[in-house]
Design a protein around this motif. Structure first.
Motif, mmCIF file in Angstrom:
data_model
loop_
_atom_site.group_PDB
_atom_site.id
_atom_site.type_symbol
_atom_site.label_atom_id
_atom_site.label_comp_id
_atom_site.label_asym_id
_atom_site.label_seq_id
_atom_site.Cartn_x
_atom_site.Cartn_y
_atom_site.Cartn_z
ATOM 1 N N ALA A 85 -27.591 -15.578 34.562
ATOM 2 C CA ALA A 85 -28.550 -16.624 34.907
ATOM 3 C C ALA A 85 -27.771 -17.849 35.385
ATOM 4 O O ALA A 85 -26.691 -18.139 34.850
ATOM 5 C CB ALA A 85 -29.382 -16.979 33.684
ATOM 6 N N ILE A 86 -28.291 -18.540 36.377
ATOM 7 C CA ILE A 86 -27.587 -19.709 36.920
ATOM 8 C C ILE A 86 -27.243 -20.704 35.815
ATOM 9 O O ILE A 86 -26.229 -21.385 35.856
ATOM 10 C CB ILE A 86 -28.453 -20.376 38.019
ATOM 11 N N ALA A 87 -28.100 -20.754 34.784
ATOM 12 C CA ALA A 87 -27.954 -21.724 33.695
ATOM 13 C C ALA A 87 -26.583 -21.671 33.028
ATOM 14 O O ALA A 87 -26.028 -22.710 32.657
ATOM 15 C CB ALA A 87 -29.034 -21.476 32.652
ATOM 16 N N THR A 88 -26.017 -20.487 32.878
ATOM 17 C CA THR A 88 -24.703 -20.346 32.235
ATOM 18 C C THR A 88 -23.687 -21.223 32.965
ATOM 19 O O THR A 88 -22.880 -21.926 32.348
ATOM 20 C CB THR A 88 -24.226 -18.873 32.280
ATOM 21 N N VAL A 89 -23.752 -21.170 34.295
ATOM 22 C CA VAL A 89 -22.766 -21.876 35.108
ATOM 23 C C VAL A 89 -23.145 -23.357 35.274
ATOM 24 O O VAL A 89 -22.277 -24.236 35.285
ATOM 25 C CB VAL A 89 -22.611 -21.174 36.480
ATOM 26 N N SER A 90 -24.447 -23.639 35.360
ATOM 27 C CA SER A 90 -24.907 -25.039 35.448
ATOM 28 C C SER A 90 -24.354 -25.858 34.288
ATOM 29 O O SER A 90 -23.958 -27.010 34.461
ATOM 30 C CB SER A 90 -26.431 -25.138 35.362
ATOM 31 N N ALA A 91 -24.366 -25.256 33.097
ATOM 32 C CA ALA A 91 -23.924 -25.977 31.900
ATOM 33 C C ALA A 91 -22.457 -26.402 32.054
ATOM 34 O O ALA A 91 -22.084 -27.519 31.682
ATOM 35 C CB ALA A 91 -24.106 -25.102 30.670
ATOM 36 N N ILE A 92 -21.639 -25.509 32.635
ATOM 37 C CA ILE A 92 -20.207 -25.823 32.828
ATOM 38 C C ILE A 92 -20.061 -26.958 33.840
ATOM 39 O O ILE A 92 -19.349 -27.942 33.600
ATOM 40 C CB ILE A 92 -19.445 -24.569 33.331
ATOM 41 N N VAL A 93 -20.778 -26.832 34.957
ATOM 42 C CA VAL A 93 -20.668 -27.837 36.024
ATOM 43 C C VAL A 93 -21.223 -29.182 35.548
ATOM 44 O O VAL A 93 -20.674 -30.242 35.859
ATOM 45 C CB VAL A 93 -21.389 -27.345 37.301
ATOM 46 N N SER A 94 -22.298 -29.163 34.753
ATOM 47 C CA SER A 94 -22.863 -30.411 34.228
ATOM 48 C C SER A 94 -21.868 -31.154 33.341
ATOM 49 O O SER A 94 -21.936 -32.372 33.214
ATOM 50 C CB SER A 94 -24.129 -30.132 33.414
ATOM 51 N N ARG A 95 -20.957 -30.456 32.732
ATOM 52 C CA ARG A 95 -19.918 -31.091 31.914
ATOM 53 C C ARG A 95 -18.800 -31.662 32.784
ATOM 54 O O ARG A 95 -17.884 -32.275 32.279
ATOM 55 C CB ARG A 95 -19.292 -30.073 30.940
ATOM 56 N N GLY A 96 -18.847 -31.390 34.078
ATOM 57 C CA GLY A 96 -17.766 -31.831 34.956
ATOM 58 C C GLY A 96 -16.588 -30.883 34.928
ATOM 59 O O GLY A 96 -15.528 -31.154 35.480
ATOM 60 N N ALA A 97 -16.751 -29.740 34.256
ATOM 61 C CA ALA A 97 -15.675 -28.747 34.184
ATOM 62 C C ALA A 97 -15.817 -27.763 35.342
ATOM 63 O O ALA A 97 -16.822 -27.753 36.055
ATOM 64 C CB ALA A 97 -15.723 -28.021 32.846
ATOM 65 N N LYS A 98 -14.778 -26.921 35.514
ATOM 66 C CA LYS A 98 -14.778 -25.985 36.638
ATOM 67 C C LYS A 98 -15.064 -24.565 36.149
ATOM 68 O O LYS A 98 -14.354 -24.055 35.278
ATOM 69 C CB LYS A 98 -13.405 -26.034 37.322
ATOM 70 N N PRO A 99 -16.108 -23.924 36.720
ATOM 71 C CA PRO A 99 -16.344 -22.525 36.356
ATOM 72 C C PRO A 99 -15.361 -21.623 37.102
ATOM 73 O O PRO A 99 -15.116 -21.796 38.291
ATOM 74 C CB PRO A 99 -17.773 -22.269 36.845
ATOM 75 N N VAL A 100 -14.771 -20.682 36.389
ATOM 76 C CA VAL A 100 -13.870 -19.694 36.993
ATOM 77 C C VAL A 100 -14.501 -18.322 36.747
ATOM 78 O O VAL A 100 -14.753 -17.954 35.604
ATOM 79 C CB VAL A 100 -12.466 -19.778 36.360
ATOM 80 N N PHE A 101 -14.776 -17.605 37.847
ATOM 81 C CA PHE A 101 -15.546 -16.374 37.719
ATOM 82 C C PHE A 101 -14.656 -15.138 37.629
ATOM 83 O O PHE A 101 -13.666 -15.030 38.344
ATOM 84 C CB PHE A 101 -16.475 -16.199 38.925
ATOM 85 N N VAL A 102 -15.052 -14.197 36.761
ATOM 86 C CA VAL A 102 -14.442 -12.867 36.779
ATOM 87 C C VAL A 102 -15.541 -11.837 37.040
ATOM 88 O O VAL A 102 -16.718 -12.093 36.798
ATOM 89 C CB VAL A 102 -13.711 -12.513 35.461
ATOM 90 N N ASP A 103 -15.129 -10.702 37.536
ATOM 91 C CA ASP A 103 -16.086 -9.650 37.890
ATOM 92 C C ASP A 103 -16.579 -8.942 36.624
ATOM 93 O O ASP A 103 -16.083 -9.193 35.526
ATOM 94 C CB ASP A 103 -15.435 -8.650 38.860
ATOM 95 N N ILE A 104 -17.551 -8.041 36.811
ATOM 96 C CA ILE A 104 -18.150 -7.342 35.672
ATOM 97 C C ILE A 104 -17.669 -5.897 35.603
ATOM 98 O O ILE A 104 -17.165 -5.347 36.583
ATOM 99 C CB ILE A 104 -19.694 -7.381 35.756
ATOM 100 N N GLU A 105 -17.856 -5.291 34.434
ATOM 101 C CA GLU A 105 -17.587 -3.859 34.254
ATOM 102 C C GLU A 105 -18.818 -3.123 34.746
ATOM 103 O O GLU A 105 -19.902 -3.304 34.186
ATOM 104 C CB GLU A 105 -17.457 -3.528 32.763
ATOM 105 N N GLU A 106 -18.663 -2.274 35.726
ATOM 106 C CA GLU A 106 -19.828 -1.694 36.390
ATOM 107 C C GLU A 106 -20.832 -0.986 35.466
ATOM 108 O O GLU A 106 -22.032 -1.234 35.570
ATOM 109 C CB GLU A 106 -19.391 -0.756 37.525
ATOM 110 N N PRO A 107 -20.398 -0.138 34.536
ATOM 111 C CA PRO A 107 -21.424 0.585 33.760
ATOM 112 C C PRO A 107 -22.229 -0.319 32.830
ATOM 113 O O PRO A 107 -23.339 0.029 32.456
ATOM 114 C CB PRO A 107 -20.626 1.594 32.935
ATOM 115 N N PHE A 108 -21.687 -1.469 32.464
ATOM 116 C CA PHE A 108 -22.353 -2.306 31.463
ATOM 117 C C PHE A 108 -22.857 -3.639 32.031
ATOM 118 O O PHE A 108 -23.554 -4.375 31.349
ATOM 119 C CB PHE A 108 -21.398 -2.589 30.297
#
Ligand SMILES: *Cc1c(COP(=O)(O)O)cnc(C)c1O
Length: 365
Positions: A85-108
């Motif tokens: 959900a966008i909210a997970t990342v919004s919370a990081i950006v609202s703190r002024g911090a930088k979100p760093v993304f990693v990919d997902i495990e396909e089956p899960f």
């Protein structure tokens, strides 16, 4: 019409008890931070198996306030997924911090623990692990990684209330657990609400202050805070729903089993349940090549399926500056093929049958 989620059905089912709770609040003359919330906080902590829980206004605030309580802000980096959900990342950006993304495990569909190490810098402070669709992340590997790299582990449990890792409830394993109680969630209010769980008394007290003007005690602001309170009416409603959460999750698991057993021979990929965890099926997610055709076909049969999520967070215009990822290939692939079949505890057998038959018909079976 069968909707993807249908919180009104649950409101009707439990309306007698809900009205009793609302009436209790009406006559209590206490509408904010009163008895209902304090009881809910005790009951929820007890249910999750943590020392404390703190009510806040919504799930996004739960994440943002948790980051703030851990001292995370400008210049800091927080690792999480783009498939959420966008909210997970919004919370990081609202703190002024930088979100760093990693990919997902396909089956899960959850954070791939093997992709974490290469993202660590001197500024990395935390990992937000999202238990997506009702399924736990690989907590064994992720917790080990966080300990080794001295990072805070924050669990985003907004889609997995009552889910288990081993015999422990999700939200009791990281330093903090964050829950949204948006109406469609496994534990849903009839409005906005959120909860935070922790075993750390200092964090508990800081979070309690941050949710109300930074008040350490009445009219004494020891830090900058905001208003993010969970009101008494929503707290009373959540106390009713919490009593039935395990029962409602069992209904979701029963429906999932019916889907799994009756769609197994079709050319679509069905959800896989991780070992050592219990899936509480907030969402029943399948992947299929002709996703949009299936959506249209179901709609013609008065079945509304969903997509979670059609556009990954790193490709959203508002997160443009973080869109430099060539390595989120599974995240991007799944956004084109994912579809969510209707899933809520009150779905009736006839409706489940109709959904199964419609999906089978689409494939000519
Ligand atoms: C729903 C959700 C949130 C946000 O919750 P709100 O209560 O809408 O603020 C955060 N994270 C995840 C994974 C969610 O599903």
């Amino acid at each position: 019409m069968i909707l993807c989620s249908d919180p009104g059905k649950q409101a009707t089912k439990y309306q007698k008890e809900i009205k009793k709770g609302i009436n209790r609040v009406l006559s209590s003359n206490s509408y904010i931070l009163g008895q209902e919330l304090y009881e809910l906080e005790k009951e929820f902590a007890n249910y999750i198996g943590t020392k404390f829980s703190i009510g806040v206004a919504n799930g996004t605030d739960a994440l943002e306030i948790s980051l703030e309580a851990l001292g995370i802000g400008k210049g800091d980096e927080v690792i999480t997924v783009s498939h959420t959900a966008i909210a997970t990342v919004s919370a990081i950006v609202s703190r002024g911090a930088k979100p760093v993304f990693v990919d997902i495990e396909e089956p899960f569909f959850t954070l791939d623990p093997n992709k974490l190490q290469s993202e660590v810098t001197n500024n990395t402070k935390a990992v937000i692990a999202v238990h997506l669709y009702g399924q736990s992340v690989d907590l064994y590997k992720i917790k080990k990684f966080c300990i080794k790299n001295n990072l805070y582990l924050i669990e985003d449990v907004s889609q997995a209330h009552g889910g288990l890792w081993g015999n422990k409830k999700l939200g009791s394993i990281g330093v903090i657990g964050c829950f949204s109680c948006y109406p469609t969630k496994n534990l849903g209010a009839l409005g906005d609400a959120g909860l935070i769980t922790t075993n750390d008394i200092k964090l508990r007290n800081k979070i309690a202050a941050l949710r109300q003007y930074g008040w350490e005690k009445r009219n004494y602001s020891s830090m900058h805070g905001r208003n993010s309170r969970l009101d008494e009416i929503q707290a009373a409603i959540l106390r009713v729903k919490l009593k039935y959460l395990d029962q409602m999750n069992q209904s979701r698991q029963r429906i999932a089993k019916l889907y799994l057993n009756n769609l197994i021979d079709l050319p679509l990929s069905l959800p896989k349940i991780r070992q050592n965890s219990s899936h509480v099926f907030h969402i029943f997610s399948v992947c299929v090549e002709k996703r949009n055709d299936l959506l249209k076909f179901l709609k013609k049969n008065n079945i509304i399926a969903g997509i979670h999520y059609p556009l990954p967070v790193h490709l959203q215009p508002s997160f443009n500056e973080y869109n430099k990822y060539s390595k989120l290939s599974i995240t991007e692939k799944i956004s084109l093929t994912q579809i969510s079949l209707p899933m809520y505890p009150e779905l009736m057998n006839l409706e489940i049958e109709k959904i199964i038959n419609s999906v089978r018909n689409f494939f000519g079976k």
